[in-house]
Design an enzyme around this catalytic site. Sequence first.
Site, PDB file in Angstrom:
ATOM      1  N   LEU A  32       0.830  -1.208   0.000  1.00  0.00           N
ATOM      2  CA  LEU A  32       0.000   0.000   0.000  1.00  0.00           C
ATOM      3  C   LEU A  32       0.864   1.258   0.000  1.00  0.00           C
ATOM      4  O   LEU A  32       2.030   1.217   0.424  1.00  0.00           O
ATOM      5  CB  LEU A  32      -0.876   0.023   1.261  1.00  0.00           C
ATOM      6  CG  LEU A  32      -1.979  -1.031   1.383  1.00  0.00           C
ATOM      7  CD1 LEU A  32      -2.593  -0.963   2.776  1.00  0.00           C
ATOM      8  CD2 LEU A  32      -3.036  -0.838   0.296  1.00  0.00           C
ATOM      9  N   SER A  33       0.280   2.368  -0.407  1.00  0.00           N
ATOM     10  CA  SER A  33       0.955   3.646  -0.284  1.00  0.00           C
ATOM     11  C   SER A  33       1.282   3.884   1.198  1.00  0.00           C
ATOM     12  O   SER A  33       0.458   3.571   2.063  1.00  0.00           O
ATOM     13  CB  SER A  33       0.026   4.748  -0.808  1.00  0.00           C
ATOM     14  OG  SER A  33       0.644   5.998  -0.679  1.00  0.00           O
ATOM     15  N   ALA A  34       2.478   4.382   1.462  1.00  0.00           N
ATOM     16  CA  ALA A  34       2.965   4.664   2.830  1.00  0.00           C
ATOM     17  C   ALA A  34       3.266   3.413   3.646  1.00  0.00           C
ATOM     18  O   ALA A  34       3.506   3.500   4.850  1.00  0.00           O
ATOM     19  CB  ALA A  34       2.014   5.572   3.605  1.00  0.00           C
ATOM     20  N   SER A  35       3.300   2.250   2.977  1.00  0.00           N
ATOM     21  CA  SER A  35       3.680   1.038   3.727  1.00  0.00           C
ATOM     22  C   SER A  35       5.180   1.046   4.016  1.00  0.00           C
ATOM     23  O   SER A  35       5.646   0.353   4.925  1.00  0.00           O
ATOM     24  CB  SER A  35       3.276  -0.221   2.952  1.00  0.00           C
ATOM     25  OG  SER A  35       3.927  -0.263   1.701  1.00  0.00           O
ATOM     26  N   GLY A  36       5.947   1.815   3.232  1.00  0.00           N
ATOM     27  CA  GLY A  36       7.389   1.918   3.494  1.00  0.00           C
ATOM     28  C   GLY A  36       8.281   1.484   2.341  1.00  0.00           C
ATOM     29  O   GLY A  36       9.508   1.384   2.501  1.00  0.00           O
ATOM     30  N   LYS A  37       7.707   1.267   1.163  1.00  0.00           N
ATOM     31  CA  LYS A  37       8.481   0.752   0.033  1.00  0.00           C
ATOM     32  C   LYS A  37       9.674   1.638  -0.314  1.00  0.00           C
ATOM     33  O   LYS A  37      10.813   1.172  -0.414  1.00  0.00           O
ATOM     34  CB  LYS A  37       7.574   0.603  -1.208  1.00  0.00           C
ATOM     35  CG  LYS A  37       6.413  -0.336  -1.008  1.00  0.00           C
ATOM     36  CD  LYS A  37       5.512  -0.406  -2.232  1.00  0.00           C
ATOM     37  CE  LYS A  37       4.815   0.890  -2.585  1.00  0.00           C
ATOM     38  NZ  LYS A  37       3.893   1.415  -1.552  1.00  0.00           N
ATOM     39  N   SER A  38       9.417   2.934  -0.532  1.00  0.00           N
ATOM     40  CA  SER A  38      10.501   3.840  -0.959  1.00  0.00           C
ATOM     41  C   SER A  38      11.550   3.993   0.138  1.00  0.00           C
ATOM     42  O   SER A  38      12.753   4.005  -0.151  1.00  0.00           O
ATOM     43  CB  SER A  38       9.947   5.227  -1.293  1.00  0.00           C
ATOM     44  OG  SER A  38       9.106   5.131  -2.394  1.00  0.00           O
ATOM     45  N   SER A 105       1.984  -1.511  -7.235  1.00  0.00           N
ATOM     46  CA  SER A 105       1.695  -2.685  -8.082  1.00  0.00           C
ATOM     47  C   SER A 105       0.595  -3.558  -7.470  1.00  0.00           C
ATOM     48  O   SER A 105       0.869  -4.666  -7.012  1.00  0.00           O
ATOM     49  CB  SER A 105       2.966  -3.486  -8.374  1.00  0.00           C
ATOM     50  OG  SER A 105       3.789  -3.676  -7.246  1.00  0.00           O
TER      51      SER A 105
END
Length: 213
Positions: A32-38, A105
């Site tokens: 999800l957005s803000a899950s920490g990917k970046s 994704s």
Amino acid sequence: MTGNITWHPNLTYEERQKLRNQRGCTVWLTGLSASGKSTIACVLEQLLLKKGYNAYRLDGDNIRFGLNKDLGFSEADRNENIRRISEVSKLFAESCAISIAAFISPYVADREKARALHNEVGIPFIEVFVDAPLEVVEARDPKGLYEKARAGIIKQFTGISAPYEPPEIPDVHLKTDLESVEQSADRIYQHLLKHNLLRPLNDKNGLNGIQCH
Ligand code: ADP
């Protein structure tokens, strides 16, 4: 359209690995957005670079504003977004870099296509589920996107008004509400080590035995 394209003779992926003394692969972060990917991708990239590996991060900042700036967030555009990213990531991996792709994704089918694209040419594809409950990511909301999505200002927002299909069997499952950024990056690093993806290929013979095909 591809009828007139001829492939030039080239080194194989294996030969290139020997010359570069590094295996290429794609580490694919989904969540999800803000899950920490970046955030995790940045730390992992630096960790690998500091250890001497060639690593490169692909994320919204360098893809959505460039190559994919013509795409929106409809299902068709999201499919195309991920298709292009898959191809680019595969090229980076083929060049023997560790390509770290950090994108929501949301669809299983798109991620499976990305995996198949890599597997077809023998390039490892590591799917990392960057997982955190919706309540947690919504509370983080570093860019205020969830607030806008709840207010209906942003349409088709993953987790709110567009679906997210979690991986059933990810290669690495991170729970960012329970572990730190550093722990998450280290868990991916340990996975790469365990699967011999970071092993330097010591049988480097220069150009001996390398032929163009
Ligand atoms: P994404 O790329 O998935 O949209 P970002 O990395 O941009 O997410 O943002 C995640 C936010 O959550 C950042 O502000 C980050 O500092 C914060 N955060 C808090 N705890 C964690 C954690 N354990 N792992 C990753 N990010 C975390």
